[in-house]
Design an enzyme around this catalytic site. Structure first.
Site, PDB file in Angstrom:
ATOM      1  N   LYS A   3       0.854  -1.190   0.000  1.00  0.00           N
ATOM      2  CA  LYS A   3       0.000   0.000   0.000  1.00  0.00           C
ATOM      3  C   LYS A   3       0.888   1.237   0.000  1.00  0.00           C
ATOM      4  O   LYS A   3       1.513   1.577   0.999  1.00  0.00           O
ATOM      5  CB  LYS A   3      -0.926   0.054   1.216  1.00  0.00           C
ATOM      6  CG  LYS A   3      -2.042   1.065   0.932  1.00  0.00           C
ATOM      7  CD  LYS A   3      -2.613   1.751   2.114  1.00  0.00           C
ATOM      8  CE  LYS A   3      -1.866   2.946   2.601  1.00  0.00           C
ATOM      9  NZ  LYS A   3      -1.771   4.098   1.688  1.00  0.00           N
ATOM     10  N   GLU A  24      10.157   1.448  10.380  1.00  0.00           N
ATOM     11  CA  GLU A  24      11.145   2.512  10.147  1.00  0.00           C
ATOM     12  C   GLU A  24      10.396   3.826  10.255  1.00  0.00           C
ATOM     13  O   GLU A  24       9.583   4.152   9.393  1.00  0.00           O
ATOM     14  CB  GLU A  24      11.799   2.340   8.780  1.00  0.00           C
ATOM     15  CG  GLU A  24      12.729   1.157   8.784  1.00  0.00           C
ATOM     16  CD  GLU A  24      13.462   0.962   7.476  1.00  0.00           C
ATOM     17  OE1 GLU A  24      13.260   1.738   6.542  1.00  0.00           O
ATOM     18  OE2 GLU A  24      14.230  -0.002   7.408  1.00  0.00           O
ATOM     19  N   CYS A  66      13.995  10.903   6.359  1.00  0.00           N
ATOM     20  CA  CYS A  66      13.999  10.432   7.746  1.00  0.00           C
ATOM     21  C   CYS A  66      15.358  10.612   8.399  1.00  0.00           C
ATOM     22  O   CYS A  66      15.457  10.863   9.594  1.00  0.00           O
ATOM     23  CB  CYS A  66      13.575   8.975   7.796  1.00  0.00           C
ATOM     24  SG  CYS A  66      14.601   7.911   6.788  1.00  0.00           S
ATOM     25  N   GLU A  95       9.812  16.307  14.857  1.00  0.00           N
ATOM     26  CA  GLU A  95      10.225  16.124  13.465  1.00  0.00           C
ATOM     27  C   GLU A  95       9.451  17.105  12.582  1.00  0.00           C
ATOM     28  O   GLU A  95       8.222  17.101  12.582  1.00  0.00           O
ATOM     29  CB  GLU A  95       9.931  14.681  13.019  1.00  0.00           C
ATOM     30  CG  GLU A  95      10.444  14.399  11.619  1.00  0.00           C
ATOM     31  CD  GLU A  95      10.100  12.991  11.128  1.00  0.00           C
ATOM     32  OE1 GLU A  95       8.956  12.551  11.305  1.00  0.00           O
ATOM     33  OE2 GLU A  95      10.994  12.338  10.544  1.00  0.00           O
TER      34      GLU A  95
HETATM   35  P1  NAD Z   1       2.486   8.305   7.515  1.00  0.00           P
HETATM   36  O1  NAD Z   1       2.759   7.531   8.728  1.00  0.00           O
HETATM   37  O2  NAD Z   1       1.464   9.381   7.562  1.00  0.00           O
HETATM   38  O3  NAD Z   1       2.049   7.356   6.309  1.00  0.00           O
HETATM   39  C1  NAD Z   1       2.854   6.273   5.873  1.00  0.00           C
HETATM   40  C2  NAD Z   1       1.955   5.212   5.268  1.00  0.00           C
HETATM   41  O4  NAD Z   1       1.112   4.685   6.289  1.00  0.00           O
HETATM   42  C3  NAD Z   1       1.034   5.728   4.173  1.00  0.00           C
HETATM   43  O5  NAD Z   1       0.954   4.762   3.148  1.00  0.00           O
HETATM   44  C4  NAD Z   1      -0.292   5.858   4.894  1.00  0.00           C
HETATM   45  O6  NAD Z   1      -1.403   5.759   4.043  1.00  0.00           O
HETATM   46  C5  NAD Z   1      -0.230   4.676   5.836  1.00  0.00           C
HETATM   47  N1  NAD Z   1      -1.109   4.762   7.014  1.00  0.00           N
HETATM   48  C6  NAD Z   1      -1.537   5.870   7.661  1.00  0.00           C
HETATM   49  N2  NAD Z   1      -2.335   5.528   8.693  1.00  0.00           N
HETATM   50  C7  NAD Z   1      -2.404   4.165   8.707  1.00  0.00           C
HETATM   51  C8  NAD Z   1      -3.070   3.213   9.527  1.00  0.00           C
HETATM   52  N3  NAD Z   1      -3.830   3.585  10.559  1.00  0.00           N
HETATM   53  N4  NAD Z   1      -2.912   1.895   9.243  1.00  0.00           N
HETATM   54  C9  NAD Z   1      -2.135   1.493   8.224  1.00  0.00           C
HETATM   55  N5  NAD Z   1      -1.503   2.354   7.394  1.00  0.00           N
HETATM   56  C10 NAD Z   1      -1.626   3.681   7.635  1.00  0.00           C
HETATM   57  O7  NAD Z   1       3.910   8.894   7.047  1.00  0.00           O
HETATM   58  P2  NAD Z   1       4.183   9.898   5.861  1.00  0.00           P
HETATM   59  O8  NAD Z   1       3.729  11.254   6.276  1.00  0.00           O
HETATM   60  O9  NAD Z   1       3.683   9.303   4.582  1.00  0.00           O
HETATM   61  O10 NAD Z   1       5.791   9.853   5.780  1.00  0.00           O
HETATM   62  C11 NAD Z   1       6.635  10.656   6.533  1.00  0.00           C
HETATM   63  C12 NAD Z   1       7.168   9.913   7.736  1.00  0.00           C
HETATM   64  O11 NAD Z   1       7.875   8.743   7.325  1.00  0.00           O
HETATM   65  C13 NAD Z   1       8.181  10.719   8.544  1.00  0.00           C
HETATM   66  O12 NAD Z   1       7.926  10.589   9.918  1.00  0.00           O
HETATM   67  C14 NAD Z   1       9.517  10.072   8.184  1.00  0.00           C
HETATM   68  O13 NAD Z   1      10.546  10.254   9.135  1.00  0.00           O
HETATM   69  C15 NAD Z   1       9.117   8.655   8.022  1.00  0.00           C
HETATM   70  N6  NAD Z   1      10.129   7.923   7.239  1.00  0.00           N
HETATM   71  C16 NAD Z   1      10.955   7.054   7.904  1.00  0.00           C
HETATM   72  C17 NAD Z   1      11.961   6.379   7.205  1.00  0.00           C
HETATM   73  C18 NAD Z   1      12.911   5.449   7.925  1.00  0.00           C
HETATM   74  O14 NAD Z   1      13.588   4.678   7.255  1.00  0.00           O
HETATM   75  N7  NAD Z   1      13.010   5.491   9.236  1.00  0.00           N
HETATM   76  C19 NAD Z   1      12.096   6.574   5.823  1.00  0.00           C
HETATM   77  C20 NAD Z   1      11.226   7.466   5.189  1.00  0.00           C
HETATM   78  C21 NAD Z   1      10.242   8.124   5.909  1.00  0.00           C
END
Ligand code: NAD
Length: 505
Positions: free
Chosen positions: A190, A265, A299, A398
């Protein structure tokens, strides 16, 4: 390529998304979904439409999981060398479409083409790296005892969910999907709702490469609906998630009733610590690169600069000068260094932090500019926030944008205290010429990854991941296989030991 040529080619690559609702990809076919519902997607470059996207419902998720389950037994039993060949073929196809993937990714996310140019290359490398490990993935340990032989073997865990964010979607999804497929798992992916386009390209290419239908499925949709249904599905055995820490908490709760194995992650608030004895020119390059590349939507960005008091003013002045020259502009402009932020909501979140900093009487300096920024895009000049302490919100939370918060420190101990005084623990960057000090700090800083006198430099066999609110588990090398596979112990008697006897007297 020139800006004009990029615009023209991107127009061609994006025409299909603008014309038709972006479908799911289930069991080797495009799938319009069962609810008839869709949501809009727009480019952050100028706000224009990139078409509608099918909004996955629980029945769509069920169809994708069922396809993944049906494909699992055969895929898990496919010899590792065959999986290796198929995944290399997929890497070849990704490279053949390198330019298209870069242009689509750039317009869908707002990431500058100078960085997205490498998206396909890195995606292909991910597939090649894990493809080469596929034949050995099941191998375990030999653990002989006196009168028994124990050995372990690893077997793919089953159909897994991969849920990814929007910041560098193609690279990140390949980083998770490649080891899952190499291990013999089938996948339901997804992608993030704000950047769905390249996930469809990846699923199509995988099928074209010869991966059987159902091995890699993609379901689009919103997190709380589609993502939730996927993480709650009883036949999904594990969830590999990249995203925000609070979403990770939600997924942990959603997966609890079905005892999901989880790999997270999550977010970061990574310190880059610059001591007075560092090579300041190299440190300056790395500091600027690690917060302003990829729009700061990264990230591992070094979003907190901890700088030793006696070089603070001079170092900050040098950063200010660099920031003033950063080129903010259209993502397809080859000159652009910072593109538009992914979405208006995210833009408002980031600017909200700048307002919060001003309200806390911090010194917020903006820089940068460029000719190709469009008035309807989410362009934000890079910002430097000075005068912060570890108490300020911009020093703790963040931000995930092109914003650098500077915090001075006096000595090593204070640097460590400030570095560790946040909820996160993903990465830490240390700049000093004192070898002993560098290694002392590497031990003391609470983070899953430390870089000494370097920007984030990735080597695929090394472990990648965070501690505290930044994650659970590690990716890379064999760590990825540990997550996607079950380790089984087999114990064989050599026929010599005494078996306890009952009921014989
Ligand atoms: P997000 O958590 O809002 O969304 C990530 C994914 O989760 C999306 O596909 C979203 O649709 C899905 N999602 C949201 N709510 C959900 C739920 N209740 N159940 C299942 N899936 C759900 O994150 P974002 O805003 O898309 O991305 C930014 C974040 O990602 C930042 O915090 C960043 O640090 C982190 N990130 C971490 C890494 C790492 O390797 N540590 C790498 C890239 C990004």
């Amino acid at each position: 390529m020139t800006f004009e040529a990029n615009i023209e080619k991107a127009g061609e690559a994006l025409a299909r998304f603008r014309r038709e609702t972006l479908p799911h990809f289930i069991a080797g076919k495009h799938d319009p979904g069962r609810s008839g519902k869709s949501f809009p997607n727009a480019t952050p470059a100028d706000g224009t439409s990139l078409g509608q996207v099918a909004a996955g419902s629980a029945p769509d998720v069920a169809a994708a999981v069922s396809a993944a389950r049906d494909a699992f037994t055969a895929w898990a039993a496919t010899p590792g060398r065959e999986r290796r060949a198929l995944l290399h073929r997929l890497a070849d196809l990704i490279l053949a479409r390198r330019e298209e993937i870069a242009l689509v990714e750039s317009m869908d996310t707002g990431q500058a083409i100078r960085f997205m140019d490498k998206a396909a290359l890195r995606g292909a490398e991910n597939f090649r790296f894990f493809a080469d490990k596929a034949p050995e993935a099941q191998n375990g340990l030999s653990l002989p005892a006196d009168q028994h032989l124990n050995y372990t073997l690893r077997q793919p865990i089953g159909p897994v969910a991969v849920i990814t964010p929007w910041n560098t979607p193609f690279m990140l999804s390949t980083w998770k999907i490649a080891p899952a497929l190499a291990a013999g798992c089938t996948v339901v992916h997804k992608p993030a709702e704000w950047s769905p386009c390249t996930a469809l390209l990846l699923a199509e290419l995988a099928f074209e490469a010869g991966l059987p239908g159902g091995v890699l499925n993609t379901v689009n949709g919103l997190g709380e609906r589609t993502g939730r249904a996927l993480t709650e599905h009883p036949e999904i055995r594990a969830v590999a998630f990249v995203g925000e820490s609070r979403t990770g908490s939600a997924i942990q709760a959603q997966g609890a009733p079905t005892l999901k194995r989880l790999h997270f992650e999550l977010g970061g608030k990574n310190p880059v610590i610059v001591f007075a004895d560092a090579d300041l020119e190299r440190a300056l390059d790395a500091v600027v690169f690690m917060i302003f590349s990829l729009n700061g939507e990264r990230c591992t960005s070094s979003s907190r600069l901890l700088v030793q008091q006696n070089i603070h003013d001079e170092f900050v002045e040098r950063i200010s000068r660099r920031i003033s020259k950063l080129r903010v502009g259209h993502p397809l402009d080859p000159a652009t260094e910072i593109g538009p932020l992914i979405h208006r909501k995210h833009f408002e979140k980031v600017t909200g932090y700048l307002d919060a900093a001003r309200a806390e009487a911090l010194d917020v300096r903006n820089g940068g500019g460029g000719a190709s920024a469009h008035p309807d895009g989410n362009y934000l000049p890079p910002a430097l926030i000075c005068g912060a302490t570890r108490e300020n919100r911009v020093a703790r939370e963040e931000i995930f944008g092109p914003v650098l918060t500077v915090i001075p420190f006096d000595d090593e101990d204070e640097a460590v205290q400030i570095a560790n005084d946040v909820a996160y623990g993903l990465a830490g960057y240390i700049w000093t010429q004192d070898i002993g000090r560098a290694h002392r700090l590497a031990r003391k800083i609470e983070a899953g990854m430390i870089w000494i006198n370097s920007e984030n430099n990735r080597h695929l066999p090394t472990p990648f991941g965070g501690i505290k609110a930044s994650g659970i588990g590690r990716d890379g090398g064999d760590w990825s296989f540990d997550f996607y596979m079950e380790t089984k112990n087999v114990c064989v008697a050599l026929g010599t030991h005494a078996i306890p006897t009952l009921g014989k007297a």
